[in-house]
Design an enzyme around this catalytic site. Sequence first.
Site, PDB file in Angstrom:
ATOM      1  N   CYS A   2       0.821  -1.197   0.000  1.00  0.00           N
ATOM      2  CA  CYS A   2       0.000   0.000   0.000  1.00  0.00           C
ATOM      3  C   CYS A   2       0.863   1.258   0.000  1.00  0.00           C
ATOM      4  O   CYS A   2       2.090   1.205  -0.005  1.00  0.00           O
ATOM      5  CB  CYS A   2      -0.900   0.022   1.239  1.00  0.00           C
ATOM      6  N   ASN A  75       1.818  -0.346   5.597  1.00  0.00           N
ATOM      7  CA  ASN A  75       2.265  -0.795   4.275  1.00  0.00           C
ATOM      8  C   ASN A  75       3.186  -1.982   4.481  1.00  0.00           C
ATOM      9  O   ASN A  75       4.211  -1.863   5.149  1.00  0.00           O
ATOM     10  CB  ASN A  75       3.015   0.350   3.564  1.00  0.00           C
ATOM     11  N   GLY A  76       2.824  -3.136   3.922  1.00  0.00           N
ATOM     12  CA  GLY A  76       3.715  -4.277   4.031  1.00  0.00           C
ATOM     13  C   GLY A  76       2.980  -5.571   4.274  1.00  0.00           C
ATOM     14  O   GLY A  76       1.775  -5.695   4.043  1.00  0.00           O
ATOM     15  N   GLU A  77       3.732  -6.567   4.734  1.00  0.00           N
ATOM     16  CA  GLU A  77       3.184  -7.874   5.080  1.00  0.00           C
ATOM     17  C   GLU A  77       3.910  -8.389   6.317  1.00  0.00           C
ATOM     18  O   GLU A  77       5.146  -8.384   6.367  1.00  0.00           O
ATOM     19  CB  GLU A  77       3.374  -8.890   3.950  1.00  0.00           C
ATOM     20  N   ASP A 100      -3.331  -8.869   8.630  1.00  0.00           N
ATOM     21  CA  ASP A 100      -2.113  -8.651   9.409  1.00  0.00           C
ATOM     22  C   ASP A 100      -2.064  -7.228   9.959  1.00  0.00           C
ATOM     23  O   ASP A 100      -1.392  -6.955  10.956  1.00  0.00           O
ATOM     24  CB  ASP A 100      -0.860  -8.952   8.586  1.00  0.00           C
ATOM     25  N   SER A 363      11.278 -12.186  -5.213  1.00  0.00           N
ATOM     26  CA  SER A 363      12.521 -11.871  -5.915  1.00  0.00           C
ATOM     27  C   SER A 363      13.712 -12.481  -5.185  1.00  0.00           C
ATOM     28  O   SER A 363      13.593 -12.926  -4.042  1.00  0.00           O
ATOM     29  CB  SER A 363      12.713 -10.355  -6.031  1.00  0.00           C
ATOM     30  N   GLY A 364      14.867 -12.462  -5.842  1.00  0.00           N
ATOM     31  CA  GLY A 364      16.089 -13.008  -5.250  1.00  0.00           C
ATOM     32  C   GLY A 364      17.004 -11.949  -4.680  1.00  0.00           C
ATOM     33  O   GLY A 364      18.170 -12.253  -4.367  1.00  0.00           O
TER      34      GLY A 364
END
Length: 631
Positions: A2, A75-77, A100, A363-364
């Site tokens: 977000c 904003n995030g997880e 969350d 992603s790595g």
Amino acid sequence: MCGIVGIFDTQGTREINRQTLNKMNESQHHRGPDEGELHLETALGMGHRRLSVIDLESGQQPLFNEDRSVVIVYNGEIYNYRELMSELIQLGHKFHTRSDTEVVVHAWEEWGESCVHHFRGMFAFGIWDRNQQTLFLARDHVGVKPMFYSLLPDGFFVFGSELKSIMTFPALSRKLNPQAVEDYFAYGYIPEPKTIFNNAYKLSPGHHITIKVGDNSVQQVKYWDLPFKTEPPRSEQEIAHELIDRLRDSVQSQMVAEVPLGAFLSGGVDSSAVVAMMAQKNKEAVNTCSIAFNDPAYDESQFANQVAQRYETTHHTNTVSMDDYGLIDTLAHLYDEPYSDSSAIPTYRVCQLARKRVTVALSGDGGDENFAGYRRYRYAMAEQSVRSILPSGLRKPLFGTLGKLYPKADWAPRMFRAKTTFEALANDLVEGYFHGVSIMPDRVRDQLFNDQFRTELQGYRAIQVMQEHAALAPTEDPLSLIQYLDFKTYLPGDILTKVDRASMAHSLEVRVPLLDHTFVEWVSGLPPTMKLRGAEGKYIFKKSLQPYLSDEILYRAKKGFSIPLADWIRGPLRSKVRAAVLNPMMLDTGIFNEPYLHHMLEQHESGLKDYSAPLWSLLMFATFLRVSVNS
């Protein structure tokens, strides 16, 4: 994923202007196109743009506790939110959503500022606690998610996910920070906590801020640092086995989503490792995305295809022209401040491709910083081995003199640039490393800036950023120290910034399992010889992945997302670069030495020297001025 914004009156009495708050919020519409809401009360306004990923029906923000005395924009997880939710329910908290975000609210109620120690994830959030008259801001451990803020002279405090959001606030000055300009032309980005503007800041990774009504200052407080805590001695086989277990756990913990999920796949070690772990978890084929280049010298798509075939992924490839320089203005708008990593162009394109297929991509990123994969680590350790032989009193005058006398060979690979090597050897480890990563060494910046601007700097040099971090480093090992410096500067300032802005421009959430902070902590404690052994970076990482990836993937030379800058600036971008660098807007800044600008252009265009990195950074600075300052 977000975008968040907020306005706080530290005097505690003034009303917040809804129109101003809405303008801040809508400046980040791309970060959250699904929903947008505002909350206003006396002395406080919060805004949120939502990209729905978890709890699609009831996860709207701003979100409140039961009696609406605590409100959050987030904003995030938080990947361990389910475990935390169960723990908080047992402690008596009642939940009205499955999100969350609500976990963070109740965690604040239960643990206060210490709530951040319970979170495993990527996050940036602001919480207002009316009962305590307290605003609390926090950013995740390694800085995956951004947070900008400013405390204005009139007592208003503003914050947001992107610099553009707080710069819409009318009272915030756009006066440039001279130190940030010096930093930019050394690093190619502006390291935390500075921004390009005088009174605007980044909240540093692993830090939080607490502001109460009546406060007239802001202090960042560190809650986490990379530990480099030595692990007990074990066999290589045992370490490799545990590494895979931890990698698998990190990847699988980040695969929670209620929307389509996939992965970037470049064909390099890091992204291939993530895809290999995902494929073991998924019953259905993993969605993978990569880009190919129309120039074979830069194209690595065959390696991505190899991994995709092995793990039977649903693979999508988009071919990008090596002349894809039409994004320059777009990038300046996305990054809000000067940013000169040219790999932002292919990164933008792969995010654009991924968003057509998925809403969340793994992603790595972080593998090179964790496991010493960059070539510059190898060079730095080779230089350090020479330093350790010669005493400082002999080394500095010897190599310092050779560095001054030896001609500069920009065209040669670094290992053959004797002038650069001599200059690095004359310095200590931190000075040498700074010299090696700078896009413009001190001697070039000294000529680039005019006398007036050097006076404004008051003796400040960009190396002070690294020196300040080095003074606080929890390790004395040379390799670990320069890894620590990258975790504090290059990783958040360049890599994570690049991916966040490029992905959110397309409303795509990117997760980085190699930067799960529990994984990072464990890896930091491994012996340095398990990371860089001789000329082989990522030694134990590659060993552990041998059952999952071919030797061709693991041990081929690393390319990365590179583009032909030198050829662009001598060819199709020649007139654009010249016009931008010598534009009156640039010359009127009072920063640059005009004759030296002409010198760099002429030397590069004639092929006598390669000034592509400095000229690209000047082009992006000029574009920033036009797009973000004088627009």
